[in-house]
Write an enzyme that holds these catalytic residues in place. Structure first.
Site, PDB file in Angstrom:
ATOM      1  N   CYS A   1       0.851  -1.193   0.000  1.00  0.00           N
ATOM      2  CA  CYS A   1       0.000   0.000   0.000  1.00  0.00           C
ATOM      3  C   CYS A   1       0.888   1.244   0.000  1.00  0.00           C
ATOM      4  O   CYS A   1       1.947   1.276   0.630  1.00  0.00           O
ATOM      5  CB  CYS A   1      -0.909  -0.020   1.227  1.00  0.00           C
ATOM      6  SG  CYS A   1      -1.884   1.489   1.451  1.00  0.00           S
TER       7      CYS A   1
ATOM      8  N   CYS B   1      14.624 -34.322 -18.144  1.00  0.00           N
ATOM      9  CA  CYS B   1      13.382 -33.627 -18.478  1.00  0.00           C
ATOM     10  C   CYS B   1      12.643 -34.405 -19.564  1.00  0.00           C
ATOM     11  O   CYS B   1      13.223 -35.243 -20.256  1.00  0.00           O
ATOM     12  CB  CYS B   1      13.705 -32.202 -18.925  1.00  0.00           C
ATOM     13  SG  CYS B   1      12.260 -31.226 -19.425  1.00  0.00           S
TER      14      CYS B   1
ATOM     15  N   CYS C   1      40.731 -17.937  -4.456  1.00  0.00           N
ATOM     16  CA  CYS C   1      40.536 -17.888  -3.010  1.00  0.00           C
ATOM     17  C   CYS C   1      40.629 -19.309  -2.450  1.00  0.00           C
ATOM     18  O   CYS C   1      40.013 -20.230  -3.010  1.00  0.00           O
ATOM     19  CB  CYS C   1      39.170 -17.271  -2.687  1.00  0.00           C
ATOM     20  SG  CYS C   1      38.659 -17.444  -0.964  1.00  0.00           S
TER      21      CYS C   1
ATOM     22  N   CYS D   1      49.232  -4.135   0.169  1.00  0.00           N
ATOM     23  CA  CYS D   1      50.137  -5.168   0.681  1.00  0.00           C
ATOM     24  C   CYS D   1      49.750  -6.541   0.145  1.00  0.00           C
ATOM     25  O   CYS D   1      48.860  -6.673  -0.687  1.00  0.00           O
ATOM     26  CB  CYS D   1      50.116  -5.167   2.203  1.00  0.00           C
ATOM     27  SG  CYS D   1      48.489  -5.547   2.881  1.00  0.00           S
TER      28      CYS D   1
ATOM     29  N   CYS E   1      51.835 -16.764  -1.687  1.00  0.00           N
ATOM     30  CA  CYS E   1      51.759 -18.226  -1.696  1.00  0.00           C
ATOM     31  C   CYS E   1      50.344 -18.759  -1.850  1.00  0.00           C
ATOM     32  O   CYS E   1      50.153 -19.951  -2.093  1.00  0.00           O
ATOM     33  CB  CYS E   1      52.378 -18.800  -0.427  1.00  0.00           C
ATOM     34  SG  CYS E   1      51.457 -18.404   1.092  1.00  0.00           S
TER      35      CYS E   1
ATOM     36  N   HIS F   1      47.651  -7.748  10.146  1.00  0.00           N
ATOM     37  CA  HIS F   1      48.832  -7.634   9.297  1.00  0.00           C
ATOM     38  C   HIS F   1      49.384  -6.215   9.340  1.00  0.00           C
ATOM     39  O   HIS F   1      48.726  -5.284   9.810  1.00  0.00           O
ATOM     40  CB  HIS F   1      48.479  -7.992   7.854  1.00  0.00           C
ATOM     41  CG  HIS F   1      47.630  -6.964   7.170  1.00  0.00           C
ATOM     42  ND1 HIS F   1      46.308  -6.745   7.516  1.00  0.00           N
ATOM     43  CD2 HIS F   1      47.914  -6.075   6.180  1.00  0.00           C
ATOM     44  CE1 HIS F   1      45.811  -5.794   6.762  1.00  0.00           C
ATOM     45  NE2 HIS F   1      46.768  -5.356   5.951  1.00  0.00           N
TER      46      HIS F   1
END
EC number: 2.3.2.31
Length: 597
Positions: A167, A236, A283, A296, A311, A319
């Site tokens: 509304c 399917c 990642c 960094c 690495c 850090h």
């Protein structure tokens, strides 16, 4: 037969005609439920989509005694999971159920949304005095003129808010009645009313965790509902087999992430892929590529994981510019010989696994071309005067061959990532990796050996053999069919329990093995009675649309890239309802063009 059966499989042998009479069928009946059992997956066509949605709406409306738009809002919030909605209702009550979904239901409902023409009323939005028949009141009691309501609805629909139009009164969270929205919008914008209807209908698929569109190309118009577990592979009615979780082609025993990485790796590298490879790193948690844009060596992925850019190892967030707390890695050294040696080793490893993957894929394609030839052999054999009249063991063996070829092909893609040094480097020690690799490869080699033997026997000209020779090859094919099925099952158990089951990060899961192959989804049939249809108003309400039929997914089993979809997207078609049937409109076309057609 000792050269292609292991000692464990000797119990599966059939040494005589009587023993092997129904070998394959008996073995499969132990591995799979009876065919009379209801399928866990269902095909929802354009004709049954409305019935599927109404079935769930009706259950909620009857239990909670609420209107259709309130039931729809609740179901969208709970991803159309009726059982979960009912569980929340039982545990927390109606008030908590409504507040959690943002639904406002007033104890006092106004019986009539319209007013007599003789009355004179003022709209609080445009501040004009208008006759009563130009005003409309919602369930919440707020009343505005039809023009203001229509403009409000138009904006909300165009902004993609069709499923939750509230509304327009200040601080009012009530959901507007769908019938009023449809009635007012259709008078000025029939095309927009059709769009509104289409969004409401397709919310059953797009907001439903148990339903997804079939990813066929061109789109067949069907959706698949998996009631028990979304981690499954399904076929399917258009013939396309795909993974319900990621909407790519069926890829077990690979996990969805493994298959996505393998598919990209096998694809011809473009400049974009080369750039991503050079400028990004994966990642260690979600394996998405991350670009370093300065600063960094501590990099934070969008998933929240921090890692070292040098690495690639996972780290904490504390850090300085020069170091990361609690983390040390070998600094970069320009050791060309080691780099070249590692690159060569990685290339040789990928070449080996890709060669085996491609070999089984190509063999499957060649054997698929032999299907007609084998069926001709069966037809000729049935016409001969032989003691054996039933040749179903040939077609059963052929089907088993195709299934095991598919498993073998994808098992090499699985092994490439499972025993590599990248994806699970922190989950296994080198010694553990070697032990598990040997265990898996032993089973893989046994399966491969038996599959090749089965392929050789099926290619034999049994239509020219004598009675005794036909009986002998029959026993061989049945024994091999049972053996490869058992080995496939054991390979899946090894992957699920010994390999993936031992990992701490449980993001890799595979679809369970089915002895009878990928399950074909059954047609959806609504369980609600025809008399219940009177409780729902037709959704067309005067709207019009262009009638069309979606193209069938001819050739939908083609390349893997044509059927893969990264998200659960709606086909780019819109529509309305004519005679209670869905019609499709192309939203990419101008409204005047649609009206002309």
């Amino acid at each position: 037969m000792d050269d292609y059966f292991s000692a464990e499989e000797e119990a599966c042998y059939y040494s005589s005609d009587q023993d092997s009479l129904d070998g394959i069928d008996n073995e499969e009946s132990e591995l799979q439920p009876l065919s009379s059992k209801r399928s866990n997956t269902q095909v929802i066509t354009q004709e049954s989509l409305l019935a599927a949605q109404r079935e769930d709406l009706l259950r909620v409306m009857e239990l909670l005694s609420i209107k259709e738009h309130h039931a729809r809002t609740l179901l969208i919030h709970y991803q159309w999971d009726v059982e979960k909605l009912f569980a929340v209702f039982v545990e927390k009550g109606k008030d908590s159920l409504f507040s959690g979904a943002g639904v406002t239901v007033f104890d006092y409902q106004y019986g009539n949304s319209s007013f007599p023409q003789s009355s004179q009323m003022s709209c609080d939005v445009c501040m004009e005095d208008l006759p009563g028949d130009h005003m409309t009141r919602m369930d919440c009691g707020h009343c505005f003129c039809n023009n203001c309501w229509t403009e409000h609805f138009t904006v909300q629909i165009n902004e993609g808010q069709s499923k939750r139009i509230r509304c327009m009164a200040h601080q009012c969270n009530a959901i507007c009645d769908e019938d009023i929205v449809r009635s007012l919008v259709s008078k000025k914008r029939p095309d927009l009313a059709a769009k509104f209807d289409r969004y409401l209908l397709e919310s059953y698929i797009e907001d439903n965790r148990m339903v997804k569109w079939c990813p066929s190309t061109p789109h067949c118009g069907n959706a698949i509902r998996a009631e028990d577990d979304k981690l499954c592979e399904v076929e399917c009615s258009c013939g396309l087999q795909f993974c319900f979780s990621c909407l790519c082609q069926a890829h077990s025993p690979c996990s969805c992430l493994m298959w996505e990485l393998w598919r990209k790796k096998c694809r011809d590298e473009s400049e974009t892929i080369n750039w991503i490879t050079v400028h990004t790193k994966l990642c260690p948690k979600c394996y998405k590529p991350v670009e370093k844009n300065g600063g960094c060596n501590l990099v934070r992925c969008i998933c929240g994981q921090c890692f070292c850019w040098l690495c690639g190892g996972a780290t904490g967030s504390d850090h300085t510019y020069r170091s990361i707390a609690g983390h040390s890695c070998g600094r970069y050294q320009d050791d060309k010989e080691k780099q070249m040696e590692r690159a060569k080793r990685d290339l040789n490893r990928y070449t080996h696994y890709h060669h085996r993957y491609k070999a089984h894929t190509d063999s499957s394609k060649l054997e698929d071309k032999l299907r007609d030839t084998i069926h001709e052999k069966v037809s000729k054999s049935e016409k001969r005067e032989l003691k054996l009249k039933d040749f179903s063991w040939v077609t059963n063996g052929l089907d088993r061959l195709f299934r095991s070829r598919r498993v073998l092909s994808y098992s090499y893609a699985f092994a490439y990532y499972m025993f590599g040094e990248e994806m699970f480097k922190d989950e296994m020690t080198p010694e553990e990796r070697e032990i598990k690799k040997n265990l898996f490869e032993d089973q893989q080699q046994q399966l491969e050996s038996n599959v090749e033997k089965l392929s050789q026997f099926l290619e034999e000209p049994f239509d020219e053999f004598s009675n005794d020779k036909v009986m002998a090859i029959r026993i061989q094919i049945i024994n091999l069919s049972v053996a490869v099925d058992t080995l496939c099952k054991k390979m899946y158990e090894c992957i699920e329990n010994d390999l993936l089951g031992s990992l701490q990060l449980g993001i890799h899961n595979i679809s369970p093995y089915r002895s009878k192959g990928i399950e074909q989804a059954a047609q959806f049939y609504a369980s609600w009675n025809s008399k219940d249809a009177d409780k729902f108003q037709p959704l067309d309400s005067g709207t019009s649309g262009v009638t069309s039929r979606p193209e069938q997914a001819s050739g939908s089993r083609s390349s893997e890239d044509t059927i893969c979809s990264s998200s659960q997207k709606r086909p780019k078609k819109e529509g309305s309802f004519l005679n209670n049937k869905v019609t499709l409109l192309d939203l990419n076309l101008p409204a005047d063009f649609v009206d002309q057609n």
